[in-house]
Design a protein around this motif. Structure first.
Motif, PDB file in Angstrom:
ATOM      1  N   THR A   1       0.837  -1.208   0.000  1.00  0.00           N
ATOM      2  CA  THR A   1       0.000   0.000   0.000  1.00  0.00           C
ATOM      3  C   THR A   1       0.866   1.250   0.000  1.00  0.00           C
ATOM      4  O   THR A   1       0.632   2.187  -0.768  1.00  0.00           O
ATOM      5  CB  THR A   1      -0.928   0.023   1.224  1.00  0.00           C
ATOM      6  OG1 THR A   1      -1.730  -1.156   1.240  1.00  0.00           O
ATOM      7  CG2 THR A   1      -1.835   1.239   1.206  1.00  0.00           C
ATOM      8  N   GLU A   2       1.873   1.275   0.859  1.00  0.00           N
ATOM      9  CA  GLU A   2       2.768   2.435   0.939  1.00  0.00           C
ATOM     10  C   GLU A   2       3.555   2.605  -0.363  1.00  0.00           C
ATOM     11  O   GLU A   2       3.815   3.732  -0.787  1.00  0.00           O
ATOM     12  CB  GLU A   2       3.726   2.266   2.121  1.00  0.00           C
ATOM     13  CG  GLU A   2       3.067   2.310   3.489  1.00  0.00           C
ATOM     14  CD  GLU A   2       2.835   3.722   3.990  1.00  0.00           C
ATOM     15  OE1 GLU A   2       3.248   4.674   3.301  1.00  0.00           O
ATOM     16  OE2 GLU A   2       2.240   3.869   5.074  1.00  0.00           O
ATOM     17  N   THR A   3       3.921   1.487  -0.997  1.00  0.00           N
ATOM     18  CA  THR A   3       4.678   1.568  -2.244  1.00  0.00           C
ATOM     19  C   THR A   3       3.816   2.136  -3.367  1.00  0.00           C
ATOM     20  O   THR A   3       4.278   2.956  -4.173  1.00  0.00           O
ATOM     21  CB  THR A   3       5.210   0.179  -2.636  1.00  0.00           C
ATOM     22  OG1 THR A   3       5.951  -0.388  -1.543  1.00  0.00           O
ATOM     23  CG2 THR A   3       6.135   0.284  -3.840  1.00  0.00           C
ATOM     24  N   VAL A   4       2.558   1.715  -3.434  1.00  0.00           N
ATOM     25  CA  VAL A   4       1.629   2.286  -4.412  1.00  0.00           C
ATOM     26  C   VAL A   4       1.444   3.776  -4.140  1.00  0.00           C
ATOM     27  O   VAL A   4       1.373   4.596  -5.068  1.00  0.00           O
ATOM     28  CB  VAL A   4       0.271   1.555  -4.373  1.00  0.00           C
ATOM     29  CG1 VAL A   4      -0.754   2.268  -5.250  1.00  0.00           C
ATOM     30  CG2 VAL A   4       0.430   0.110  -4.828  1.00  0.00           C
ATOM     31  N   ALA A   5       1.389   4.150  -2.857  1.00  0.00           N
ATOM     32  CA  ALA A   5       1.205   5.555  -2.482  1.00  0.00           C
ATOM     33  C   ALA A   5       2.382   6.405  -2.950  1.00  0.00           C
ATOM     34  O   ALA A   5       2.193   7.516  -3.470  1.00  0.00           O
ATOM     35  CB  ALA A   5       1.028   5.679  -0.973  1.00  0.00           C
ATOM     36  N   VAL A   6       3.600   5.895  -2.777  1.00  0.00           N
ATOM     37  CA  VAL A   6       4.763   6.696  -3.178  1.00  0.00           C
ATOM     38  C   VAL A   6       4.840   6.808  -4.704  1.00  0.00           C
ATOM     39  O   VAL A   6       5.224   7.859  -5.243  1.00  0.00           O
ATOM     40  CB  VAL A   6       6.070   6.107  -2.597  1.00  0.00           C
ATOM     41  CG1 VAL A   6       6.448   4.810  -3.252  1.00  0.00           C
ATOM     42  CG2 VAL A   6       7.218   7.098  -2.742  1.00  0.00           C
TER      43      VAL A   6
ATOM     44  N   GLU B   1       9.480   3.304   7.445  1.00  0.00           N
ATOM     45  CA  GLU B   1      10.936   3.214   7.379  1.00  0.00           C
ATOM     46  C   GLU B   1      11.422   2.125   6.431  1.00  0.00           C
ATOM     47  O   GLU B   1      12.399   2.324   5.690  1.00  0.00           O
ATOM     48  CB  GLU B   1      11.496   2.968   8.783  1.00  0.00           C
ATOM     49  CG  GLU B   1      13.013   3.036   8.847  1.00  0.00           C
ATOM     50  CD  GLU B   1      13.540   2.958  10.262  1.00  0.00           C
ATOM     51  OE1 GLU B   1      14.743   3.157  10.452  1.00  0.00           O
ATOM     52  OE2 GLU B   1      12.730   2.691  11.185  1.00  0.00           O
ATOM     53  N   ILE B   2      10.763   0.964   6.420  1.00  0.00           N
ATOM     54  CA  ILE B   2      11.205  -0.133   5.562  1.00  0.00           C
ATOM     55  C   ILE B   2      11.207   0.301   4.100  1.00  0.00           C
ATOM     56  O   ILE B   2      12.160   0.046   3.348  1.00  0.00           O
ATOM     57  CB  ILE B   2      10.291  -1.360   5.746  1.00  0.00           C
ATOM     58  CG1 ILE B   2      10.414  -1.901   7.180  1.00  0.00           C
ATOM     59  CG2 ILE B   2      10.631  -2.452   4.738  1.00  0.00           C
ATOM     60  CD1 ILE B   2       9.439  -3.018   7.482  1.00  0.00           C
ATOM     61  N   LEU B   3      10.132   0.971   3.689  1.00  0.00           N
ATOM     62  CA  LEU B   3      10.025   1.421   2.301  1.00  0.00           C
ATOM     63  C   LEU B   3      11.066   2.476   1.978  1.00  0.00           C
ATOM     64  O   LEU B   3      11.733   2.414   0.934  1.00  0.00           O
ATOM     65  CB  LEU B   3       8.621   1.966   2.036  1.00  0.00           C
ATOM     66  CG  LEU B   3       8.403   2.630   0.670  1.00  0.00           C
ATOM     67  CD1 LEU B   3       8.685   1.656  -0.458  1.00  0.00           C
ATOM     68  CD2 LEU B   3       6.993   3.193   0.568  1.00  0.00           C
ATOM     69  N   MET B   4      11.223   3.469   2.849  1.00  0.00           N
ATOM     70  CA  MET B   4      12.158   4.554   2.563  1.00  0.00           C
ATOM     71  C   MET B   4      13.591   4.036   2.462  1.00  0.00           C
ATOM     72  O   MET B   4      14.363   4.473   1.607  1.00  0.00           O
ATOM     73  CB  MET B   4      12.048   5.648   3.638  1.00  0.00           C
ATOM     74  CG  MET B   4      10.654   6.271   3.766  1.00  0.00           C
ATOM     75  SD  MET B   4       9.903   6.742   2.174  1.00  0.00           S
ATOM     76  CE  MET B   4      11.016   8.042   1.628  1.00  0.00           C
ATOM     77  N   LYS B   5      13.951   3.069   3.316  1.00  0.00           N
ATOM     78  CA  LYS B   5      15.289   2.485   3.239  1.00  0.00           C
ATOM     79  C   LYS B   5      15.473   1.729   1.923  1.00  0.00           C
ATOM     80  O   LYS B   5      16.544   1.783   1.314  1.00  0.00           O
ATOM     81  CB  LYS B   5      15.522   1.552   4.425  1.00  0.00           C
ATOM     82  CG  LYS B   5      15.797   2.275   5.742  1.00  0.00           C
ATOM     83  CD  LYS B   5      16.115   1.291   6.845  1.00  0.00           C
ATOM     84  CE  LYS B   5      16.491   2.026   8.138  1.00  0.00           C
ATOM     85  NZ  LYS B   5      16.789   1.068   9.237  1.00  0.00           N
TER      86      LYS B   5
ATOM     87  N   SER C   1      15.184  -5.159  -4.195  1.00  0.00           N
ATOM     88  CA  SER C   1      14.533  -5.762  -3.040  1.00  0.00           C
ATOM     89  C   SER C   1      14.015  -7.147  -3.396  1.00  0.00           C
ATOM     90  O   SER C   1      13.464  -7.367  -4.469  1.00  0.00           O
ATOM     91  CB  SER C   1      13.372  -4.875  -2.560  1.00  0.00           C
ATOM     92  OG  SER C   1      12.633  -5.542  -1.551  1.00  0.00           O
ATOM     93  N   LEU C   2      14.183  -8.115  -2.467  1.00  0.00           N
ATOM     94  CA  LEU C   2      13.697  -9.476  -2.660  1.00  0.00           C
ATOM     95  C   LEU C   2      12.308  -9.659  -2.079  1.00  0.00           C
ATOM     96  O   LEU C   2      11.753 -10.755  -2.122  1.00  0.00           O
ATOM     97  CB  LEU C   2      14.674 -10.477  -2.021  1.00  0.00           C
ATOM     98  CG  LEU C   2      16.090 -10.476  -2.613  1.00  0.00           C
ATOM     99  CD1 LEU C   2      16.956 -11.488  -1.879  1.00  0.00           C
ATOM    100  CD2 LEU C   2      16.067 -10.786  -4.097  1.00  0.00           C
ATOM    101  N   ALA C   3      11.738  -8.609  -1.513  1.00  0.00           N
ATOM    102  CA  ALA C   3      10.400  -8.695  -0.925  1.00  0.00           C
ATOM    103  C   ALA C   3       9.368  -8.863  -2.032  1.00  0.00           C
ATOM    104  O   ALA C   3       9.634  -8.629  -3.209  1.00  0.00           O
ATOM    105  CB  ALA C   3      10.096  -7.425  -0.121  1.00  0.00           C
TER     106      ALA C   3
ATOM    107  N   HIS D   1      13.242   9.634   5.436  1.00  0.00           N
ATOM    108  CA  HIS D   1      12.299   9.028   6.377  1.00  0.00           C
ATOM    109  C   HIS D   1      11.982  10.026   7.481  1.00  0.00           C
ATOM    110  O   HIS D   1      12.875  10.644   8.060  1.00  0.00           O
ATOM    111  CB  HIS D   1      12.890   7.751   6.993  1.00  0.00           C
ATOM    112  CG  HIS D   1      12.074   7.204   8.121  1.00  0.00           C
ATOM    113  ND1 HIS D   1      12.488   7.240   9.445  1.00  0.00           N
ATOM    114  CD2 HIS D   1      10.843   6.641   8.123  1.00  0.00           C
ATOM    115  CE1 HIS D   1      11.555   6.707  10.197  1.00  0.00           C
ATOM    116  NE2 HIS D   1      10.549   6.332   9.432  1.00  0.00           N
ATOM    117  N   VAL D   2      10.688  10.219   7.753  1.00  0.00           N
ATOM    118  CA  VAL D   2      10.255  11.095   8.838  1.00  0.00           C
ATOM    119  C   VAL D   2       9.351  10.305   9.771  1.00  0.00           C
ATOM    120  O   VAL D   2       8.769   9.289   9.385  1.00  0.00           O
ATOM    121  CB  VAL D   2       9.491  12.338   8.311  1.00  0.00           C
ATOM    122  CG1 VAL D   2      10.393  13.222   7.493  1.00  0.00           C
ATOM    123  CG2 VAL D   2       8.268  11.927   7.505  1.00  0.00           C
TER     124      VAL D   2
END
Length: 228
Positions: free
Chosen positions: A120-125, A147-151, A159-161, A184-185
Protein backbone atom coordinates in the motif's frame (compact mmCIF):
# COMPACT_ATOMS: atom_id res chain seq x y z
CA UNK A 1 8.49 -27.68 21.48
CA UNK A 2 9.07 -24.42 19.61
CA UNK A 3 9.71 -22.43 22.79
CA UNK A 4 12.24 -25.03 23.94
CA UNK A 5 14.14 -24.99 20.64
CA UNK A 6 16.44 -22.53 18.91
CA UNK A 7 13.63 -21.51 16.53
CA UNK A 8 12.81 -17.84 16.10
CA UNK A 9 9.55 -17.86 18.08
CA UNK A 10 8.43 -14.43 16.82
CA UNK A 11 8.83 -15.50 13.20
CA UNK A 12 7.08 -18.81 13.93
CA UNK A 13 4.13 -16.92 15.43
CA UNK A 14 3.95 -14.61 12.41
CA UNK A 15 4.10 -17.55 9.97
CA UNK A 16 1.29 -19.27 11.87
CA UNK A 17 -0.83 -16.11 11.76
CA UNK A 18 -0.11 -15.63 8.03
CA UNK A 19 -1.21 -19.21 7.27
CA UNK A 20 -4.42 -18.59 9.20
CA UNK A 21 -4.97 -15.27 7.42
CA UNK A 22 -4.34 -16.93 4.02
CA UNK A 23 -6.84 -19.67 4.76
CA UNK A 24 -9.43 -17.16 5.94
CA UNK A 25 -8.85 -14.81 2.99
CA UNK A 26 -9.07 -17.63 0.45
CA UNK A 27 -12.49 -18.58 1.79
CA UNK A 28 -13.88 -15.24 0.62
CA UNK A 29 -11.61 -14.31 -2.27
CA UNK A 30 -9.56 -16.34 -4.77
CA UNK A 31 -6.79 -13.74 -4.52
CA UNK A 32 -5.47 -14.93 -1.17
CA UNK A 33 -1.74 -14.97 -0.41
CA UNK A 34 -0.01 -17.59 -2.64
CA UNK A 35 1.40 -20.40 -0.53
CA UNK A 36 4.93 -19.81 -1.84
CA UNK A 37 4.76 -16.20 -0.55
CA UNK A 38 3.71 -17.05 3.01
CA UNK A 39 7.24 -16.94 4.45
CA UNK A 40 8.04 -13.60 2.80
CA UNK A 41 4.74 -12.06 3.97
CA UNK A 42 5.39 -13.32 7.49
CA UNK A 43 8.89 -11.81 7.47
CA UNK A 44 7.59 -8.46 6.18
CA UNK A 45 4.85 -8.46 8.83
CA UNK A 46 7.43 -9.06 11.54
CA UNK A 47 9.58 -6.23 10.18
CA UNK A 48 6.53 -3.93 10.28
CA UNK A 49 5.92 -4.92 13.90
CA UNK A 50 9.51 -4.19 14.89
CA UNK A 51 9.48 -0.85 13.06
CA UNK A 52 6.20 0.20 14.69
CA UNK A 53 7.36 -0.65 18.19
CA UNK A 54 11.01 0.45 18.20
CA UNK A 55 10.35 4.24 18.32
CA UNK A 56 7.57 3.97 20.91
CA UNK A 57 9.82 4.48 23.94
CA UNK A 58 11.70 7.38 22.34
CA UNK A 59 8.70 9.32 21.10
CA UNK A 60 8.09 11.06 24.45
CA UNK A 61 11.49 12.76 24.54
CA UNK A 62 11.80 13.73 20.88
CA UNK A 63 10.93 17.30 19.89
CA UNK A 64 7.88 17.90 17.72
CA UNK A 65 8.73 17.45 14.07
CA UNK A 66 7.50 20.03 11.59
CA UNK A 67 8.39 21.71 8.33
CA UNK A 68 12.07 21.95 7.50
CA UNK A 69 12.87 24.27 4.62
CA UNK A 70 14.39 22.37 1.66
CA UNK A 71 16.86 24.00 -0.64
CA UNK A 72 15.49 26.72 -2.92
CA UNK A 73 13.81 25.31 -5.99
CA UNK A 74 12.99 21.94 -4.39
CA UNK A 75 9.46 20.81 -3.57
CA UNK A 76 8.65 18.58 -0.64
CA UNK A 77 6.27 15.65 -1.13
CA UNK A 78 4.67 13.88 1.81
CA UNK A 79 2.68 10.69 1.29
CA UNK A 80 0.89 8.06 3.34
CA UNK A 81 -1.25 4.97 2.81
CA UNK A 82 -3.62 2.83 4.89
CA UNK A 83 -5.68 -0.34 4.54
CA UNK A 84 -9.44 -0.32 5.06
CA UNK A 85 -10.13 -4.05 5.09
CA UNK A 86 -13.78 -3.56 6.03
CA UNK A 87 -14.28 -1.80 2.67
CA UNK A 88 -11.85 -4.08 0.81
CA UNK A 89 -10.08 -0.93 -0.34
CA UNK A 90 -6.94 1.05 0.51
CA UNK A 91 -6.52 4.81 0.70
CA UNK A 92 -3.58 7.10 -0.05
CA UNK A 93 -2.86 10.75 0.66
CA UNK A 94 -0.32 13.11 -0.92
CA UNK A 95 0.61 16.74 -0.26
CA UNK A 96 3.19 18.79 -2.16
CA UNK A 97 4.77 21.89 -0.60
CA UNK A 98 6.88 24.61 -2.15
CA UNK A 99 10.21 25.76 -0.71
CA UNK A 100 8.39 28.27 1.52
CA UNK A 101 6.27 25.57 3.14
CA UNK A 102 3.05 26.53 1.33
CA UNK A 103 0.85 23.87 -0.23
CA UNK A 104 1.08 23.45 -4.00
CA UNK A 105 -1.47 20.64 -4.28
CA UNK A 106 -2.95 17.78 -2.27
CA UNK A 107 -4.63 14.51 -3.17
CA UNK A 108 -6.80 11.81 -1.59
CA UNK A 109 -7.40 8.59 -3.53
CA UNK A 110 -9.00 5.17 -3.13
CA UNK A 111 -7.20 2.17 -4.63
CA UNK A 112 -7.84 -1.60 -4.81
CA UNK A 113 -6.81 -3.37 -1.62
CA UNK A 114 -3.19 -4.72 -1.81
CA UNK A 115 -2.09 -7.64 0.34
CA UNK A 116 0.27 -5.82 2.73
CA UNK A 117 0.91 -2.45 4.31
CA UNK A 118 4.25 -2.27 2.47
CA UNK A 119 2.53 -2.70 -0.90
CA UNK A 120 0.00 0.00 0.00
CA UNK A 121 2.77 2.43 0.94
CA UNK A 122 4.68 1.57 -2.24
CA UNK A 123 1.63 2.29 -4.41
CA UNK A 124 1.20 5.55 -2.48
CA UNK A 125 4.76 6.70 -3.18
CA UNK A 126 4.40 5.84 -6.87
CA UNK A 127 1.20 7.91 -7.06
CA UNK A 128 2.92 10.76 -5.22
CA UNK A 129 5.72 10.91 -7.79
CA UNK A 130 3.28 10.65 -10.69
CA UNK A 131 1.26 13.50 -9.14
CA UNK A 132 4.39 15.67 -8.97
CA UNK A 133 5.23 14.94 -12.61
CA UNK A 134 1.67 15.81 -13.63
CA UNK A 135 2.24 19.20 -12.00
CA UNK A 136 5.46 19.67 -13.97
CA UNK A 137 7.81 19.41 -10.96
CA UNK A 138 11.26 17.93 -11.55
CA UNK A 139 13.17 18.65 -8.31
CA UNK A 140 11.69 17.11 -5.16
CA UNK A 141 12.31 15.75 -1.69
CA UNK A 142 10.10 12.74 -0.95
CA UNK A 143 9.20 12.14 2.71
CA UNK A 144 7.40 9.13 4.19
CA UNK A 145 7.02 7.62 7.66
CA UNK A 146 7.28 3.94 6.63
CA UNK A 147 10.94 3.21 7.38
CA UNK A 148 11.21 -0.13 5.56
CA UNK A 149 10.02 1.42 2.30
CA UNK A 150 12.16 4.55 2.56
CA UNK A 151 15.29 2.48 3.24
CA UNK A 152 14.49 0.31 0.21
CA UNK A 153 14.17 3.40 -1.99
CA UNK A 154 17.53 4.71 -0.77
CA UNK A 155 19.30 1.44 -1.63
CA UNK A 156 20.59 0.59 -5.11
CA UNK A 157 20.09 -3.15 -4.69
CA UNK A 158 16.92 -4.92 -5.87
CA UNK A 159 14.53 -5.76 -3.04
CA UNK A 160 13.70 -9.48 -2.66
CA UNK A 161 10.40 -8.69 -0.93
CA UNK A 162 7.10 -9.49 -2.61
CA UNK A 163 6.77 -5.76 -3.25
CA UNK A 164 10.25 -5.63 -4.81
CA UNK A 165 8.91 -5.13 -8.33
CA UNK A 166 6.67 -2.30 -7.13
CA UNK A 167 9.65 -0.65 -5.46
CA UNK A 168 11.64 -1.06 -8.66
CA UNK A 169 8.80 0.64 -10.57
CA UNK A 170 9.05 3.59 -8.15
CA UNK A 171 12.77 3.87 -8.83
CA UNK A 172 12.07 3.94 -12.57
CA UNK A 173 9.57 6.78 -12.08
CA UNK A 174 12.15 8.59 -9.92
CA UNK A 175 14.54 8.66 -12.90
CA UNK A 176 12.15 11.14 -14.57
CA UNK A 177 13.17 13.81 -12.05
CA UNK A 178 16.13 16.09 -12.52
CA UNK A 179 16.78 16.06 -8.77
CA UNK A 180 15.19 13.73 -6.19
CA UNK A 181 16.01 12.58 -2.66
CA UNK A 182 14.25 10.31 -0.17
CA UNK A 183 13.86 11.01 3.54
CA UNK A 184 12.30 9.03 6.38
CA UNK A 185 10.26 11.10 8.84
CA UNK A 186 8.31 10.12 11.94
CA UNK A 187 4.50 10.10 11.89
CA UNK A 188 4.58 13.44 13.74
CA UNK A 189 6.12 15.02 10.63
CA UNK A 190 3.67 13.37 8.24
CA UNK A 191 0.33 14.36 9.80
CA UNK A 192 -1.14 16.20 6.82
CA UNK A 193 -0.63 13.24 4.49
CA UNK A 194 -2.07 10.95 7.17
CA UNK A 195 -5.17 13.15 7.45
CA UNK A 196 -5.55 13.11 3.67
CA UNK A 197 -5.64 9.31 3.91
CA UNK A 198 -8.44 9.57 6.46
CA UNK A 199 -10.31 11.93 4.14
CA UNK A 200 -9.96 9.37 1.33
CA UNK A 201 -12.29 7.10 3.32
CA UNK A 202 -15.08 9.21 1.83
CA UNK A 203 -13.60 9.33 -1.69
CA UNK A 204 -14.76 6.91 -4.41
CA UNK A 205 -12.06 7.66 -6.99
CA UNK A 206 -9.73 10.54 -6.16
CA UNK A 207 -9.93 14.22 -5.22
CA UNK A 208 -7.33 16.93 -5.90
CA UNK A 209 -7.02 20.37 -4.28
CA UNK A 210 -4.82 22.96 -5.98
CA UNK A 211 -3.02 25.26 -3.53
CA UNK A 212 -5.39 23.98 -0.83
CA UNK A 213 -6.23 21.07 1.46
CA UNK A 214 -9.59 19.67 2.66
CA UNK A 215 -11.12 21.70 5.49
CA UNK A 216 -10.66 19.01 8.15
CA UNK A 217 -6.87 18.92 7.51
CA UNK A 218 -6.41 22.68 7.98
CA UNK A 219 -5.39 22.37 11.64
CA UNK A 220 -2.58 19.90 10.93
CA UNK A 221 -1.55 21.86 7.82
CA UNK A 222 -1.36 25.19 9.68
CA UNK A 223 0.57 23.53 12.52
CA UNK A 224 3.19 22.42 10.00
CA UNK A 225 3.67 25.86 8.42
CA UNK A 226 7.08 27.51 8.95
CA UNK A 227 7.34 29.97 11.81
CA UNK A 228 7.54 33.49 10.39
Amino acid sequence: MILGSDCDTELFAMISWTLWFRCNKSSFSPSGIPLEQVLQHAYEGLQEFWTANQPAQLQRVRPRERWSDPHAGLYRINFDGALFTSLDRARIGVIIWDCNGLVMASLSQAIPLPLTVLETETVAVARALEFALELGLDSVILEGDYEILMKSLMQDSLSLATSGLLIQDVKVIAESFQCISFSHVRREGNKVAHNLVRHAYHVTGFSVWMKDVPSHTLVSYQADLPIS
